[in-house]
Design a protein around this motif. Structure first.
Motif, PDB file in Angstrom:
ATOM      1  N   VAL A   1       0.830  -1.198   0.000  1.00 37.89           N
ATOM      2  CA  VAL A   1       0.000   0.000   0.000  1.00 37.89           C
ATOM      3  C   VAL A   1       0.866   1.249   0.000  1.00 37.89           C
ATOM      4  CG1 VAL A   1      -1.827   1.239   1.248  1.00 37.89           C
ATOM      5  CG2 VAL A   1      -1.763  -1.250   1.302  1.00 37.89           C
ATOM      6  N   ARG A   2       0.343   2.317  -0.627  1.00 39.16           N
ATOM      7  CA  ARG A   2       0.972   3.633  -0.570  1.00 39.16           C
ATOM      8  C   ARG A   2      -0.006   4.600   0.107  1.00 39.16           C
ATOM      9  NH1 ARG A   2       2.113   4.089  -5.579  1.00 39.16           N
ATOM     10  NH2 ARG A   2       0.721   5.735  -6.309  1.00 39.16           N
TER      11      ARG A   2
ATOM     12  N   VAL B   1      -9.235   0.904  -0.578  1.00 37.84           N
ATOM     13  CA  VAL B   1      -9.656  -0.453  -0.912  1.00 37.84           C
ATOM     14  C   VAL B   1     -11.178  -0.470  -1.053  1.00 37.84           C
ATOM     15  CG1 VAL B   1      -7.743  -1.681   0.188  1.00 37.84           C
ATOM     16  CG2 VAL B   1      -9.776  -1.083   1.541  1.00 37.84           C
ATOM     17  N   GLN B   2     -11.673  -1.518  -1.680  1.00 42.73           N
ATOM     18  CA  GLN B   2     -13.104  -1.790  -1.692  1.00 42.73           C
ATOM     19  C   GLN B   2     -13.379  -2.831  -0.615  1.00 42.73           C
ATOM     20  OE1 GLN B   2     -15.559  -0.439  -3.300  1.00 42.73           O
ATOM     21  NE2 GLN B   2     -14.543   0.788  -4.859  1.00 42.73           N
ATOM     22  N   LEU B   3     -14.214  -2.476   0.345  1.00 46.03           N
ATOM     23  CA  LEU B   3     -14.569  -3.357   1.456  1.00 46.03           C
ATOM     24  C   LEU B   3     -15.964  -3.920   1.199  1.00 46.03           C
ATOM     25  CD1 LEU B   3     -14.139  -2.611   5.232  1.00 46.03           C
ATOM     26  CD2 LEU B   3     -16.311  -3.470   4.372  1.00 46.03           C
ATOM     27  N   SER B   4     -16.120  -5.220   1.319  1.00 45.79           N
ATOM     28  CA  SER B   4     -17.434  -5.823   1.068  1.00 45.79           C
ATOM     29  C   SER B   4     -17.811  -6.787   2.175  1.00 45.79           C
ATOM     30  CB  SER B   4     -17.458  -6.531  -0.287  1.00 45.79           C
ATOM     31  OG  SER B   4     -16.511  -7.582  -0.335  1.00 45.79           O
ATOM     32  N   ILE B   5     -19.124  -6.917   2.355  1.00 47.62           N
ATOM     33  CA  ILE B   5     -19.714  -7.884   3.277  1.00 47.62           C
ATOM     34  C   ILE B   5     -20.741  -8.682   2.467  1.00 47.62           C
ATOM     35  CG2 ILE B   5     -21.079  -8.194   5.381  1.00 47.62           C
ATOM     36  CD1 ILE B   5     -19.905  -5.555   6.396  1.00 47.62           C
TER      37      ILE B   5
ATOM     38  N   ASP C   1      -3.760   3.720   7.721  1.00 50.03           N
ATOM     39  CA  ASP C   1      -2.384   3.383   8.081  1.00 50.03           C
ATOM     40  C   ASP C   1      -2.147   1.922   7.720  1.00 50.03           C
ATOM     41  OD1 ASP C   1       0.176   3.806   8.963  1.00 50.03           O
ATOM     42  OD2 ASP C   1      -0.370   4.293  11.038  1.00 50.03           O
ATOM     43  N   PHE C   2      -0.906   1.522   7.720  1.00 52.18           N
ATOM     44  CA  PHE C   2      -0.573   0.137   7.389  1.00 52.18           C
ATOM     45  C   PHE C   2       0.802  -0.180   7.939  1.00 52.18           C
ATOM     46  CE2 PHE C   2       0.389   2.953   3.858  1.00 52.18           C
ATOM     47  CZ  PHE C   2       1.725   2.695   3.581  1.00 52.18           C
ATOM     48  N   GLY C   3       1.054  -1.462   8.059  1.00 53.21           N
ATOM     49  CA  GLY C   3       2.339  -1.913   8.572  1.00 53.21           C
ATOM     50  C   GLY C   3       2.555  -3.363   8.206  1.00 53.21           C
TER      51      GLY C   3
ATOM     52  N   ASN D   1      -3.876   6.281  -7.145  1.00 61.04           N
ATOM     53  CA  ASN D   1      -2.541   6.823  -6.978  1.00 61.04           C
ATOM     54  C   ASN D   1      -2.499   7.640  -5.696  1.00 61.04           C
ATOM     55  OD1 ASN D   1      -1.111   5.935  -9.385  1.00 61.04           O
ATOM     56  ND2 ASN D   1      -2.564   7.197 -10.505  1.00 61.04           N
ATOM     57  N   GLY D   2      -1.620   7.279  -4.806  1.00 56.10           N
ATOM     58  CA  GLY D   2      -1.517   7.957  -3.522  1.00 56.10           C
ATOM     59  C   GLY D   2      -0.477   9.060  -3.542  1.00 56.10           C
ATOM     60  N   PHE D   3       0.023   9.373  -2.358  1.00 58.33           N
ATOM     61  CA  PHE D   3       1.038  10.413  -2.196  1.00 58.33           C
ATOM     62  C   PHE D   3       2.436   9.830  -2.417  1.00 58.33           C
ATOM     63  CE2 PHE D   3      -2.512  11.752   0.494  1.00 58.33           C
ATOM     64  CZ  PHE D   3      -2.704  13.048   0.046  1.00 58.33           C
TER      65      PHE D   3
END
Length: 262
Positions: A32-33, A38-42, A54-56, A91-93
């Motif tokens: 991830v950038r 993301v597309q979140l689905s249930i 955030d991510f790690g 496209n992110g930062f």
């Protein structure tokens, strides 16, 4: 691999931010950038585009507001339950674009979520910038996000948290973020970059405020928080003129963003 097929992701932790905003930590090895979504689905409920806050290593974090049927169902989930994701998209930062610059980040409300990772990156790599200033506006005290993080960030660089209007028990700044931009002193405009994230009216008038103090359009970036659908440029829900925001954005330089009018 079919890009339309989501994959399962286990919820590992949930933190409450406000009455209607929760941060979900889910297991993920996505690359991830900052600024992507993301597309979140249930299953049997639906799908919604969600910014990655955030991510790690082995996880991603999404700060989500309860605003519809998908998020209503999501807020019934607990650690150990599964949701479904596809992406990341957009496209992110580019963090390296600001190296050696005086960076000013102006954020409105939930716009803080998609730039949390960006702020953390510069918090941990502050020597990559010449200076860093953060202005964050919230409607009220109860609407504040990431309160512990705001205090932590303020130990390393100037953080101005402002409420729209005075409130009992609040001793910080008040007024819209645009008012604080108008008071800002910028020593070297040529070496300054600006990032603006928040509701469309806030971004519009904040960008105009920076232009009034001499900031060129080419030194301003903003993230368009629009209603995405497929994330792949196929459905056209995010299309503005000939631009697919989900593909070319959501991060745009202002000289491009100013032309994106619905």
């Amino acid at each position: 691999m079919n890009p339309y097929i989501p994959f399962p992701a286990e919820i590992i932790k949930i933190n409450q931010q406000t009455d209607i905003d929760y941060t979900f930590f889910v297991k993920s090895d996505l690359k991830v950038r900052s600024g992507q979504f993301v597309q979140l689905s249930i299953p049997r409920v639906g799908e919604a585009p969600i910014s990655i806050s955030d991510f790690g290593d082995g996880y991603i974090e999404m700060t989500i507001r309860k605003v519809g049927k998908v998020t209503d169902e999501l807020f019934e989930k607990k650690p150990g339950d599964f949701i479904y994701l596809r992406g990341p998209y957009g496209n992110g930062f580019r963090v390296e674009d600001n190296f050696g610059k005086d960076l000013i980040l102006v954020v409105g409300g939930t716009g803080l979520a998609p730039v949390k990772n960006l702020i953390n990156y510069y918090y941990n790599n502050l020597d990559s910038l010449n200076s860093f200033r953060l202005i964050v506006g919230f409607k009220s005290m109860k609407d504040r996000l990431f309160v512990p993080e705001l205090a932590k960030w303020g130990e390393k660089f100037p953080v101005n948290v402002t409420l729209d209007r005075p409130e009992e028990g609040w001793f910080g700044s008040t007024g819209f973020v645009t008012e604080h931009v108008q008071k800002m002193v910028i020593k070297d405009i040529a070496k300054t970059h600006v990032i603006i994230v928040g509701p469309p009216p806030m971004m519009k008038f904040t960008a105009l405020g920076f232009q009034q103090i001499g900031m060129p359009k080419e030194q301003i970036w903003m993230s368009f928080e629009r209603k995405m659908s497929c994330g792949l440029g196929k459905c056209g829900h995010c299309k503005v003129d000939e631009t697919y925001v989900c593909l070319e954005g959501p991060v745009f330089r202002y000289d491009k963003a100013i032309k994106l009018v619905d």
